[in-house]
Enzyme design. Sequence first.
Site, PDB file in Angstrom:
ATOM      1  N   GLU A  90     -25.287 -11.526 -15.158  1.00 56.80           N
ATOM      2  CA  GLU A  90     -24.257 -10.729 -14.512  1.00 56.80           C
ATOM      3  C   GLU A  90     -23.948  -9.442 -15.292  1.00 56.80           C
ATOM      4  O   GLU A  90     -23.833  -8.380 -14.703  1.00 56.80           O
ATOM      5  CB  GLU A  90     -22.979 -11.592 -14.390  1.00 56.80           C
ATOM      6  CG  GLU A  90     -21.790 -10.905 -13.775  1.00 56.80           C
ATOM      7  CD  GLU A  90     -21.887 -10.809 -12.260  1.00 56.80           C
ATOM      8  OE1 GLU A  90     -22.789 -11.435 -11.675  1.00 56.80           O
ATOM      9  OE2 GLU A  90     -21.055 -10.089 -11.676  1.00 56.80           O
ATOM     10  N   ASP A  91     -23.842  -9.560 -16.604  1.00 59.15           N
ATOM     11  CA  ASP A  91     -23.273  -8.451 -17.374  1.00 59.15           C
ATOM     12  C   ASP A  91     -24.256  -7.703 -18.260  1.00 59.15           C
ATOM     13  O   ASP A  91     -23.880  -6.730 -18.908  1.00 59.15           O
ATOM     14  CB  ASP A  91     -22.137  -8.975 -18.286  1.00 59.15           C
ATOM     15  CG  ASP A  91     -20.960  -9.465 -17.460  1.00 59.15           C
ATOM     16  OD1 ASP A  91     -20.866  -9.055 -16.299  1.00 59.15           O
ATOM     17  OD2 ASP A  91     -20.154 -10.247 -17.987  1.00 59.15           O
TER      18      ASP A  91
END
Length: 722
Positions: A90-91
């Site tokens: 996700e990051d």
Amino acid sequence: MLQLADNIELERPQDKLIRRLCTALSDYLDPSQINDCLKAYEYGAAAHAGQFRKSGEAYICHPVAVAISLAELRMDANGIMAAILHDVIEDTAITKNDLVSQFSKEVADLVDGVTKLTKIDTKSHAEAQAENVRKMFLAMAKDLRVIMVKLADRLHNMQTLGAMPSEKKRRIARETLDIYAPIANRLGMNNIRHKLESLSFEAMYPRRHAILSNAVKKARGNRRKIIDTIESAIKNRLEQANLQCDVSGREKNVYSIYQKMLNKKVALTDVFDVYAFRIFCQDVDTCYRVLGVVHNLYKPIPGRFKDYIALPKANGYQSLHTIMIGPYGVPIEIQIRTQEMHRMAESGIAAHWLYKSDDDKAEKFQARANEWLRDLLEIQKSAGDSLEFIDNLKVDLFPQEVFVFTPQGEIVKLPRGATVVDFAYAVHTDIGNSCVSARIDRQLVPLQTKPENGVTIEVITASWARPNPLWLNYVITVKARSSIRNYLKNFKQQEAISLGRRLLEKELQSMQVTMDSIKEDRIQALLKITGKQSMEELLEDIGLGNKMPFLIAKHMTQDDINANIRLDAKERTHQTPLVIKGTEGMVINLAKCCRPIPGDSIIGFFNPGKGIVVHHHECRNSNEVRKKQTSWLDVEWSQELSGEFPAEIRIEILNQRGSLATIASTISELNSNIENVHVIDQDARVSVDLITLTVKDRVHLAKIMRRLKELSIVLKITRVKA
Ligand code: MN
């Protein structure tokens, strides 16, 4: 390897956390597995390097903290690794494939699963959809470990809300109460549920939380003496009865106190004025004997005894509850249960791997979840209680439903196996009626595509589009099915009316009368005779082939409306034919027996209820029907034709390798498509085949047949006209 705790003064928060994690893991994992987890830590720390939490700590502190709370539940090594890596897809720039090659497919799948769940809560959703979001979570997470990581993730985020703006805090807390706490409850994980509830309560109502927590603390101090008195009285009595049990005072959960005050509208003191104890027994039998003993010690309050052992709560919770009157008249609340029941009450689905150290293989995870379900089923069966909860839960764990998003982020629930068309109708009937294709996660897909959980579907509509009868072959929802049927029925009706009007006008024209010149009273009389409510209804009947336009026209023009009209074929010879395009749709059909194509001489027959069927003039079937003179009409092809028409040819070819392929490529070179090939006879030398192909008209077909005839493998070729 990591240098752990070599220099305590320089220790960073993440070093301290990873040390705590390793200590927790060493309780149940072997050194090589712990090493794998450390490898995941180093990889994750490098990936998140330069990212920081709101608190100022390195970002990696968060996933490690998540892993620690899962280690307390004895999550297996792959689950711990996934927890440490849960935010990297996700990051950071890291992809799922990177994780597959660095670690394993299993770890990568788990992280990917958590990432997908993360996407759900970033979408906007109405509160009313909370139940759907919960189900979607459970349905999307094929592996329960994904949900456990997600719950632990949310728990740590709630614990570190810190200095966030209070508006945002409240929103996150609301979401936690709506989505996450109920999931924990459904999975029987009361421990994590209570923590989530209490933290959310604090974030939403900081003052109320502070007041209640203080009151709990105070109560604990004030009542110590009475609590000790009661506890030792119970212990003594149990010893006398020779029952080996653990007795402990019980803390009340702040959020549940608050709930009680809200729901039962009672004052704080009333909620508190209860002395709560738990007694843990070795087996079920002892539980009931202990109950007898304490009821002997203090007087039970009638109607307050609950046997949740024989009749467990829906999520599998088991215990005996009773309330008695103690010394000084204080109420005493006692829960009696076995250790096993207690574990189940605290950890639910996790209890199965938490307390079984024999075999911690990863693939056993789902098996244990199933075991948990089976246990619940057993409990419920023996108790004869409602199976509703289990049914619901099974649906969640073995989902029959698919949850997808609209482009606006709304969740739509579909039965498994539903298609894009079902989705379109679920959103709105108009969207279903005008859909032409769709994008799933931005990829163009055909309408019969079955979407997976969690995808976003964008339906592409067109103003000219209309439902296709073929959709009925693959839609599965009632709404889509009935909407399509309904539309087609109306559409057929509209077509029938317009065909009926054309037919009637044509008849009147041949009598040199126009529709407008017919007097209203004549029309009314006609409607009365035919038993129709309106002219439209009558026209529809004509278009559907139920009423002969010739007869109706006669009735309209003849002076004596009640006269018995004789059918005179001669009168009809100077008729102008009905012009057709062959692509009209539902009330003008091309016969399947002779497959007429533009350029053929054709004849139309009324087929009651269905409209007009167009046959080739030479069709054997048409000769049969023509004898009944009333039911046919002259038709001819329109000058403006577009589209392709199926025609059938019979072809005798040498039965040798590749001959059919040669035929096929010759046909396609001439811009025609083969729709069907049917071998009707075959021996070693010759094969006789029926080929259905699409052509523009007679000229096109003739050209194809000529070209085929030139092929050396073709012995004979004829067009099939029934
Ligand atoms: Mn996270």
